[in-house]
Design a protein around this motif. Structure first.
Motif, PDB file in Angstrom:
ATOM      1  N   PRO A  16       0.875  -1.019  -0.157  1.00 40.86           N
ATOM      2  CA  PRO A  16       0.099  -0.062  -0.163  1.00 40.86           C
ATOM      3  C   PRO A  16       0.908   1.289  -0.093  1.00 40.86           C
ATOM      4  N   ARG A  17       0.350   2.320  -0.689  1.00 39.00           N
ATOM      5  CA  ARG A  17       1.106   3.327  -0.612  1.00 39.00           C
ATOM      6  C   ARG A  17       1.350   3.967   0.757  1.00 39.00           C
ATOM      7  N   GLY A  18       2.710   4.625   0.926  1.00 38.70           N
ATOM      8  CA  GLY A  18       3.062   5.037   2.187  1.00 38.70           C
ATOM      9  C   GLY A  18       3.274   3.935   3.122  1.00 38.70           C
ATOM     10  N   PHE A  19       3.464   2.879   2.894  1.00 40.10           N
ATOM     11  CA  PHE A  19       3.963   1.793   3.720  1.00 40.10           C
ATOM     12  C   PHE A  19       5.067   0.994   2.979  1.00 40.10           C
ATOM     13  N   VAL A  20       6.111   0.952   3.846  1.00 44.05           N
ATOM     14  CA  VAL A  20       7.212   0.256   3.151  1.00 44.05           C
ATOM     15  C   VAL A  20       7.734  -1.156   3.761  1.00 44.05           C
ATOM     16  N   ASP A  21       8.320  -1.833   3.003  1.00 48.48           N
ATOM     17  CA  ASP A  21       9.135  -3.259   3.518  1.00 48.48           C
ATOM     18  C   ASP A  21      10.492  -2.953   4.085  1.00 48.48           C
ATOM     19  N   LYS A  22      10.942  -3.328   5.278  1.00 44.95           N
ATOM     20  CA  LYS A  22      11.916  -3.284   5.581  1.00 44.95           C
ATOM     21  C   LYS A  22      12.862  -4.519   5.853  1.00 44.95           C
ATOM     22  N   ARG A  23      14.195  -4.636   5.205  1.00 41.06           N
ATOM     23  CA  ARG A  23      14.922  -5.710   5.554  1.00 41.06           C
ATOM     24  C   ARG A  23      15.903  -5.702   6.472  1.00 41.06           C
ATOM     25  N   ALA A  24      16.710  -6.573   6.937  1.00 45.55           N
ATOM     26  CA  ALA A  24      17.642  -6.823   8.225  1.00 45.55           C
ATOM     27  C   ALA A  24      18.254  -5.487   8.291  1.00 45.55           C
ATOM     28  N   ARG A  25      18.822  -4.894   7.099  1.00 49.35           N
ATOM     29  CA  ARG A  25      19.860  -3.914   7.407  1.00 49.35           C
ATOM     30  C   ARG A  25      18.909  -2.659   7.995  1.00 49.35           C
ATOM     31  N   ASP A  26      17.604  -2.513   7.209  1.00 50.77           N
ATOM     32  CA  ASP A  26      16.789  -1.117   8.033  1.00 50.77           C
ATOM     33  C   ASP A  26      16.652  -1.403   9.543  1.00 50.77           C
ATOM     34  N   LEU A  27      16.177  -2.684   9.740  1.00 50.32           N
ATOM     35  CA  LEU A  27      15.843  -3.061  10.943  1.00 50.32           C
ATOM     36  C   LEU A  27      16.796  -2.977  12.196  1.00 50.32           C
ATOM     37  N   ARG A  28      17.983  -3.513  11.687  1.00 52.07           N
ATOM     38  CA  ARG A  28      19.065  -3.393  12.674  1.00 52.07           C
ATOM     39  C   ARG A  28      19.512  -2.159  12.906  1.00 52.07           C
ATOM     40  N   ALA A  29      19.573  -1.122  11.994  1.00 55.52           N
ATOM     41  CA  ALA A  29      19.859   0.377  12.281  1.00 55.52           C
ATOM     42  C   ALA A  29      18.905   1.071  13.081  1.00 55.52           C
ATOM     43  N   GLU A  30      17.391   0.882  12.950  1.00 54.23           N
ATOM     44  CA  GLU A  30      16.590   1.294  13.740  1.00 54.23           C
ATOM     45  C   GLU A  30      16.799   0.791  15.002  1.00 54.23           C
ATOM     46  N   ARG A  31      16.885  -0.475  15.264  1.00 60.08           N
ATOM     47  CA  ARG A  31      16.981  -0.973  16.605  1.00 60.08           C
ATOM     48  C   ARG A  31      18.438  -0.647  17.432  1.00 60.08           C
ATOM     49  N   ALA A  32      19.550  -0.445  16.466  1.00 61.88           N
ATOM     50  CA  ALA A  32      20.622   0.290  17.157  1.00 61.88           C
ATOM     51  C   ALA A  32      20.355   1.576  17.843  1.00 61.88           C
ATOM     52  N   ILE A  33      19.429   2.761  17.167  1.00 59.70           N
ATOM     53  CA  ILE A  33      19.204   3.770  17.523  1.00 59.70           C
ATOM     54  C   ILE A  33      18.105   3.648  18.657  1.00 59.70           C
ATOM     55  N   LEU A  34      17.211   2.648  18.719  1.00 61.82           N
ATOM     56  CA  LEU A  34      16.401   2.656  19.654  1.00 61.82           C
ATOM     57  C   LEU A  34      17.023   2.295  21.004  1.00 61.82           C
ATOM     58  N   GLU A  35      17.868   1.317  21.040  1.00 59.39           N
ATOM     59  CA  GLU A  35      18.768   0.641  22.082  1.00 59.39           C
ATOM     60  C   GLU A  35      19.679   1.771  22.657  1.00 59.39           C
ATOM     61  N   ALA A  36      20.238   2.681  22.041  1.00 65.34           N
ATOM     62  CA  ALA A  36      21.300   3.584  22.420  1.00 65.34           C
ATOM     63  C   ALA A  36      20.337   4.899  23.008  1.00 65.34           C
ATOM     64  N   VAL A  37      19.349   5.229  22.362  1.00 64.58           N
ATOM     65  CA  VAL A  37      18.484   6.126  23.026  1.00 64.58           C
ATOM     66  C   VAL A  37      17.893   5.838  24.292  1.00 64.58           C
ATOM     67  N   SER A  38      17.261   4.697  24.273  1.00 63.59           N
ATOM     68  CA  SER A  38      16.900   4.148  25.608  1.00 63.59           C
ATOM     69  C   SER A  38      17.694   4.494  26.703  1.00 63.59           C
ATOM     70  N   LYS A  39      18.905   3.828  26.414  1.00 64.24           N
ATOM     71  CA  LYS A  39      19.702   3.840  27.623  1.00 64.24           C
ATOM     72  C   LYS A  39      19.921   5.276  28.161  1.00 64.24           C
ATOM     73  N   VAL A  40      20.051   6.512  27.158  1.00 65.18           N
ATOM     74  CA  VAL A  40      20.013   7.723  27.446  1.00 65.18           C
ATOM     75  C   VAL A  40      18.959   7.862  28.538  1.00 65.18           C
ATOM     76  N   TYR A  41      17.579   7.640  27.887  1.00 64.31           N
ATOM     77  CA  TYR A  41      16.425   8.079  28.824  1.00 64.31           C
ATOM     78  C   TYR A  41      16.451   7.314  30.087  1.00 64.31           C
ATOM     79  N   GLU A  42      16.969   6.143  30.249  1.00 65.77           N
ATOM     80  CA  GLU A  42      16.925   5.358  31.700  1.00 65.77           C
ATOM     81  C   GLU A  42      17.980   5.919  32.481  1.00 65.77           C
ATOM     82  N   ARG A  43      18.910   6.497  31.917  1.00 63.49           N
ATOM     83  CA  ARG A  43      19.924   7.054  32.936  1.00 63.49           C
ATOM     84  C   ARG A  43      19.535   8.269  33.610  1.00 63.49           C
TER      85      ARG A  43
END
Length: 501
Positions: A16-43
């Motif tokens: 559908p328009r406006g929805f994208v499929d993400k493979r491992a490269r995209d998902l790993r990059a997003e996961r790395a960002i979320l893990e790094a930022v979550s640690k900042v918030y928890e600190r």
């Protein structure tokens, strides 16, 4: 006459328009960002919270039109009928993570620690026209403080945003937090006798386009309106000439290099019109940011930042990426805003009738990941695939899976090739998976208690400088045969970037 079989329906494979499929490269990059930022918030003492994907449509408030089917701007559906047979309520996929927080806080206020400090991340959905870089589904990551009216709470959110973006992989100096206060503009408009709500909203939306339309374009939108290059006309705020001059003077006089200069420049502009409250708040934000070690290059004051959403009541801030890259035609591409937030003291009051101060920041994870990649700062080990164990002989499958188990138990991703291709296609498969190494185990190796490892990272590096294919095959660069018990250590050396002998 025989019946002809019905033609099999084959739907077109399309997203559908406006929805994208993400493979491992995209998902790993997003996961790395979320893990790094979550640690900042928890600190900083913020608690994780996850709310459901759906909210009742009336809880989303100003995003929805007054219509029988509230699906403009959001994706909505009607819930099943209740036990009494009445029509069910309209539900909508969450538009952002702030409105669900407001509902949650109102629903659980008596039991929450106050102030309530929470962070959240997840997908949000917007029923809007998609376009380049504009999706109907994307990931946001938020941090909010509910229950504190102190400007220092805004400053802490800003400082966390700065730290979070750096933790995500942005080098210092490649992003800036721009800060303003809605009360300053309210003071300017009050002094110009602009009290109509629709006009004030039109002014906000006009200023929000300053980076795209320049001062001349904004000035047109403050007046009768603007005709763009396509011939489309956007109706303006229809301010008086005096009111337009007041707003334009406010916009052009207060761009400064330091936050202290900003406060000095505006100290006379907003007096007697209520804007001095906003200026006092910004002075306290500045003082708190200095105490938190946030300098003028990391966070600055900028009157052009107003944020487009209606619910902001005080401080507003926006994260702007200063990184740029080139597109396929060699043209410079700037990424601009990748997140923002501000103070929204009236949002929870929609549920309770009582004002509850709140402030927060949200950034678009997918957009940040794309910008980091384009600028050569991709987060995480997004390109790394698993170690691939070559399948020589079906009779040795048990040995292959035993090797895979040894690597996996050591925390190294590994897979046994389970296709039906020969040796060469299997090596091509491993290369396409961006495997760091391929493991080869034939009958001779099994008998000798050894394994052969091919360092694919080294092979890719050396192959670029080899022209003689025969010499390449003879030398077998990056290939070694070792005792099986040394397998895990050897693979770890390859993954860490060292070359085994």
């Amino acid at each position: 006459m025989t019946d002809q079989p019905a033609e099999t329906f084959r739907p077109e494979a399309r997203a559908p328009r406006g929805f994208v499929d993400k493979r491992a490269r995209d998902l790993r990059a997003e996961r790395a960002i979320l893990e790094a930022v979550s640690k900042v918030y928890e600190r900083h003492g913020f608690e994780a919270l996850d709310t459901g994907a759906f909210e009742y449509a009336d809880a989303l408030g100003k995003f929805l039109p007054d219509s029988d089917r509230p699906n403009e701007g959001v994706f909505a559906l009607q819930d099943d009928a209740d036990l009494e047979g009445k029509n069910g309520q309209w539900m909508a996929l969450r538009y952002d993570l702030t409105a669900p927080l407001a509902r949650f806080a109102a629903q659980n206020w008596e039991t929450l620690p106050k102030p309530f400090r929470r962070y959240a991340y997840g997908p949000v959905w917007r029923n809007e026209k998609p376009g380049p870089g504009r999706f109907r589904e994307f990931i946001q990551c938020d941090a909010d403080t509910v229950g504190s009216a102190r400007p220092e709470a805004d400053a802490e959110i800003i400082a966390m945003a700065v730290a979070g973006l750096e933790a995500a992989g942005l080098p210092r100096g490649s992003a800036v937090l721009k800060i303003n206060n809605r009360k300053l503009l309210d003071g300017i408009l009050a002094g110009a006798d602009v009290t109509n709500y629709a006009q004030k909203l039109a002014v906000l939306r006009a200023i929000d386009k300053l980076d795209r339309l320049s001062f001349d374009g904004v000035k047109l939108l403050l007046g009768a309106g603007r005709l763009d290059e396509s011939g489309a006309f956007t109706k303006g705020a229809e301010l008086s000439v005096a009111a337009i001059d007041a707003v334009m003077s406010y916009l052009t006089m207060s761009f400064t290099e330091t936050r202290s200069q900003f406060i000095d420049n505006l100290s006379d502009t907003t007096k007697l019109h209520g804007g001095n409250d906003g200026l006092e708040e910004m002075a306290k934000i500045d003082a708190a940011l200095k105490s938190l070690g946030i300098d003028d290059q990391q966070a600055t004051f900028d009157v052009s930042v107003v944020r487009g959403l209606e619910y902001y009541t005080g401080a507003v801030f926006e994260a702007e990426l200063l990184l740029s890259t080139l597109d396929e035609k060699g043209n410079k591409v700037s990424f601009g805003s990748i997140g923002g937030g501000g103070r929204y003291d009236d949002l929870i009051a929609r549920f309770t009738g009582q004002p509850v101060p709140a402030t927060g920041f949200s950034f678009g994870v997918s957009r940040l990941a794309a910008a980091l990649r384009a600028a050569g700062h991709e987060p995480g080990d997004a390109a790394r695939g698993p170690v691939v164990i070559i399948n020589f002989d079906q009779a040795h499958m048990g040995e292959y899976f035993s090797l895979a188990a040894d690597l996996r138990n050591a925390g190294i991703p590994a897979e046994v090739y389970l296709g039906t291709s020969g040796m060469r296609p299997q090596m091509k498969y491993a290369d396409r998976r961006m495997a760091p190494a391929a493991i080869m185990l034939g009958g001779d190796e099994i008998a000798a208690g050894t394994v052969t490892i091919k360092d694919l990272d080294l092979g890719r590096e050396l192959a670029s400088g080899v022209a003689d294919n025969a010499a390449w095959k003879a030398e077998r660069p990056g290939q070694q045969t070792i005792p099986r018990g040394d397998l895990v250590a050897a693979v770890r050396k390859i993954i860490s970037g060292s070359v085994g002998g």
